[in-house]
Every structure is written in C-alpha cells, then in structure tokens.
Design an enzyme around this catalytic site. Structure first.
Site, PDB file in Angstrom:
ATOM      1  N   GLY A 171     -45.150 -17.016-124.776  1.00 23.32           N
ATOM      2  CA  GLY A 171     -44.766 -16.998-123.371  1.00 23.32           C
ATOM      3  C   GLY A 171     -45.820 -16.300-122.539  1.00 23.32           C
ATOM      4  O   GLY A 171     -46.620 -15.509-123.048  1.00 23.32           O
TER       5      GLY A 171
ATOM      6  N   GLN B 243     -49.116 -11.731-115.528  1.00 21.88           N
ATOM      7  CA  GLN B 243     -50.054 -11.491-116.621  1.00 21.88           C
ATOM      8  C   GLN B 243     -51.411 -12.152-116.383  1.00 21.88           C
ATOM      9  O   GLN B 243     -52.382 -11.823-117.056  1.00 21.88           O
ATOM     10  CB  GLN B 243     -49.462 -11.978-117.944  1.00 21.88           C
ATOM     11  CG  GLN B 243     -48.245 -11.166-118.360  1.00 21.88           C
ATOM     12  CD  GLN B 243     -47.666 -11.696-119.643  1.00 21.88           C
ATOM     13  OE1 GLN B 243     -46.893 -12.640-119.641  1.00 21.88           O
ATOM     14  NE2 GLN B 243     -48.068 -11.095-120.747  1.00 21.88           N
TER      15      GLN B 243
ATOM     16  N   CYS C 165     -46.482  -8.248-126.711  1.00 22.33           N
ATOM     17  CA  CYS C 165     -46.749  -8.847-125.412  1.00 22.33           C
ATOM     18  C   CYS C 165     -48.258  -9.031-125.279  1.00 22.33           C
ATOM     19  O   CYS C 165     -49.029  -8.145-125.677  1.00 22.33           O
ATOM     20  CB  CYS C 165     -46.221  -7.936-124.307  1.00 22.33           C
ATOM     21  SG  CYS C 165     -46.516  -8.525-122.640  1.00 22.33           S
ATOM     22  N   LEU C 166     -48.661 -10.156-124.692  1.00 22.44           N
ATOM     23  CA  LEU C 166     -50.091 -10.409-124.524  1.00 22.44           C
ATOM     24  C   LEU C 166     -50.762  -9.384-123.616  1.00 22.44           C
ATOM     25  O   LEU C 166     -51.967  -9.182-123.697  1.00 22.44           O
ATOM     26  CB  LEU C 166     -50.322 -11.826-123.983  1.00 22.44           C
ATOM     27  CG  LEU C 166     -49.850 -12.956-124.905  1.00 22.44           C
ATOM     28  CD1 LEU C 166     -50.052 -14.304-124.234  1.00 22.44           C
ATOM     29  CD2 LEU C 166     -50.566 -12.902-126.245  1.00 22.44           C
TER      30      LEU C 166
ATOM     31  N   HIS D 193     -37.827 -11.775-122.022  1.00 22.35           N
ATOM     32  CA  HIS D 193     -39.111 -11.065-121.923  1.00 22.35           C
ATOM     33  C   HIS D 193     -39.911 -11.556-120.711  1.00 22.35           C
ATOM     34  O   HIS D 193     -40.390 -10.745-119.909  1.00 22.35           O
ATOM     35  CB  HIS D 193     -39.899 -11.283-123.217  1.00 22.35           C
ATOM     36  CG  HIS D 193     -41.231 -10.636-123.255  1.00 22.35           C
ATOM     37  ND1 HIS D 193     -41.521  -9.575-124.082  1.00 22.35           N
ATOM     38  CD2 HIS D 193     -42.389 -10.894-122.586  1.00 22.35           C
ATOM     39  CE1 HIS D 193     -42.783  -9.217-123.913  1.00 22.35           C
ATOM     40  NE2 HIS D 193     -43.336 -10.007-123.007  1.00 22.35           N
ATOM     41  N   GLU D 194     -40.042 -12.868-120.566  1.00 23.02           N
ATOM     42  CA  GLU D 194     -40.851 -13.410-119.469  1.00 23.02           C
ATOM     43  C   GLU D 194     -40.195 -13.179-118.116  1.00 23.02           C
ATOM     44  O   GLU D 194     -40.880 -12.853-117.139  1.00 23.02           O
ATOM     45  CB  GLU D 194     -41.158 -14.892-119.692  1.00 23.02           C
ATOM     46  CG  GLU D 194     -41.955 -15.198-120.954  1.00 23.02           C
ATOM     47  CD  GLU D 194     -43.198 -14.337-121.144  1.00 23.02           C
ATOM     48  OE1 GLU D 194     -43.857 -13.956-120.157  1.00 23.02           O
ATOM     49  OE2 GLU D 194     -43.522 -14.046-122.307  1.00 23.02           O
TER      50      GLU D 194
ATOM     51  N   HIS E 182     -40.888  -9.775-116.780  1.00 29.32           N
ATOM     52  CA  HIS E 182     -42.193  -9.669-116.118  1.00 29.32           C
ATOM     53  C   HIS E 182     -42.093 -10.040-114.639  1.00 29.32           C
ATOM     54  O   HIS E 182     -42.724  -9.414-113.792  1.00 29.32           O
ATOM     55  CB  HIS E 182     -43.219 -10.612-116.760  1.00 29.32           C
ATOM     56  CG  HIS E 182     -43.922 -10.070-117.949  1.00 29.32           C
ATOM     57  ND1 HIS E 182     -44.745  -8.968-117.901  1.00 29.32           N
ATOM     58  CD2 HIS E 182     -43.943 -10.497-119.236  1.00 29.32           C
ATOM     59  CE1 HIS E 182     -45.248  -8.737-119.107  1.00 29.32           C
ATOM     60  NE2 HIS E 182     -44.766  -9.648-119.930  1.00 29.32           N
TER      61      HIS E 182
END
Length: 178
Positions: free
Chosen positions: A41, A46, A98-99, A140-141, A144
């Site tokens: 994701g 991000q 997480c990225l 999670h997304e 953000h």
C-alpha cells in the site's frame, strides 16, 4: 518516498473533488512506486502529496488462507479516492511495517474486518468489506490520509525508539529542518 520526520506525513489530506489527468498519472506513479518498494500500500502523503488518495495491492498468496477467497472479489490494485471506513469488527495483532519507516517493524493491533467506501479511478462510488491483511492495509493507508502513522498504534515503542530517532534526525537533516 517521504520518511519519518517529514512534516507531510502528519498533515491531514484534502478531499479530491475531481479526478484529473494529473491525478490519474499520480495513481500510476504511486502504483509503480509501491511495487518497486515491494509494498502492499501507499498513500499520497508518502509521496509528498496532500490529496485523499491511496493505492493498495495485497497479493492473494500473502493473505491468510481463510481470507483468500473472501477478499478475492476485491479487485487489485485498489485505487481509492476519499476513502472512509464504515465499520470495524474483530481484532488482529501482527507485525507491521511501512515504506516511510524503512527497516522498522512492530506489532500493531487493528480490526480484523473492515467495511469501507471510496471513489475509484473513474469516480464511481465503491463499497467493500475486507478481512485479514487486506483489512490491515486499508486501515494503515487510511490512517496516513488523516495524518497518522502506524507507530501511533504501537503500545511499547522501546525497541523501535532508537531507529525512529535516527530516521527522524536523518530525514530532518536532509530536508534542512535541523
């Protein structure tokens, strides 16, 4: 890719009023970035953007067997404009990363089942119910998009605190904020 310490990760996103050619290109770029980073994701903050947009692609073989068939009807990659969680049920705790937090992982408890709605790439309203890893990715997304990050849900940050502080310092230095 924006990393922990970049203020954009804490800014709530603005709703998308129209899906423009520029936003369609952003979607393609985000999907490519997500795949290149081996993520499941990616949210607009991000990549330094402030639109309520995220993309998700949970491979069916990454999902627990009991959820593979249930989640199979949800087309991947998911492209979600202005997504909202409608309901949450159950509980799951698993190791999450997480990225925007490279090499940092911690146990996070989230709902095991979520119903959510969004506008797809064509502006059509969609509503789905997801379980397991896909439910985790959706939560999670969407977090953000509200200015939250997964570490907000980590109960004991003791083990990851040194890595968080190092990453934040490195990011702020690179941005000229130190």
């Amino acid at each position: 890719m924006r990393h922990w310490g970049d203020p954009v990760l804490r800014q709530p996103c603005h709703p998308v009023n129209a899906i423009t050619p520029e936003l369609r290109q952003l979607v393609l770029d985000m999907i490519e970035t997500m795949y290149n980073a081996n993520g499941v994701g990616l949210a607009a903050p991000q990549v330094g953007r402030n639109e309520a947009l995220c993309v998700i692609d949970v491979p069916s073989d990454a999902e627990k067997e009991e959820y593979e068939e249930i989640n199979a009807s949800i087309p991947m990659p998911l492209v979600m404009f202005n997504p909202e969680i409608l309901t949450k049920e159950g509980e799951q705790t698993d190791n999450e990363g997480c990225l925007s937090f490279p090499s940092i992982h911690a146990d996070v408890t989230r709902a095991n089942k979520v119903s959510f709605t969004f506008h797809d790439i064509n502006g059509e309203r969609q509503t789905y119910t997801a379980y397991g890893l896909l439910a985790r990715a959706v939560q999670h997304e969407l977090e953000h998009l509200g200015g939250g990050v997964f570490i907000d849900n980590v109960e004991d940050k003791t083990k990851i605190l040194p890595k968080l502080e190092k990453l934040e310092k490195k990011t702020k230095k690179a941005l000229g904020l130190l």
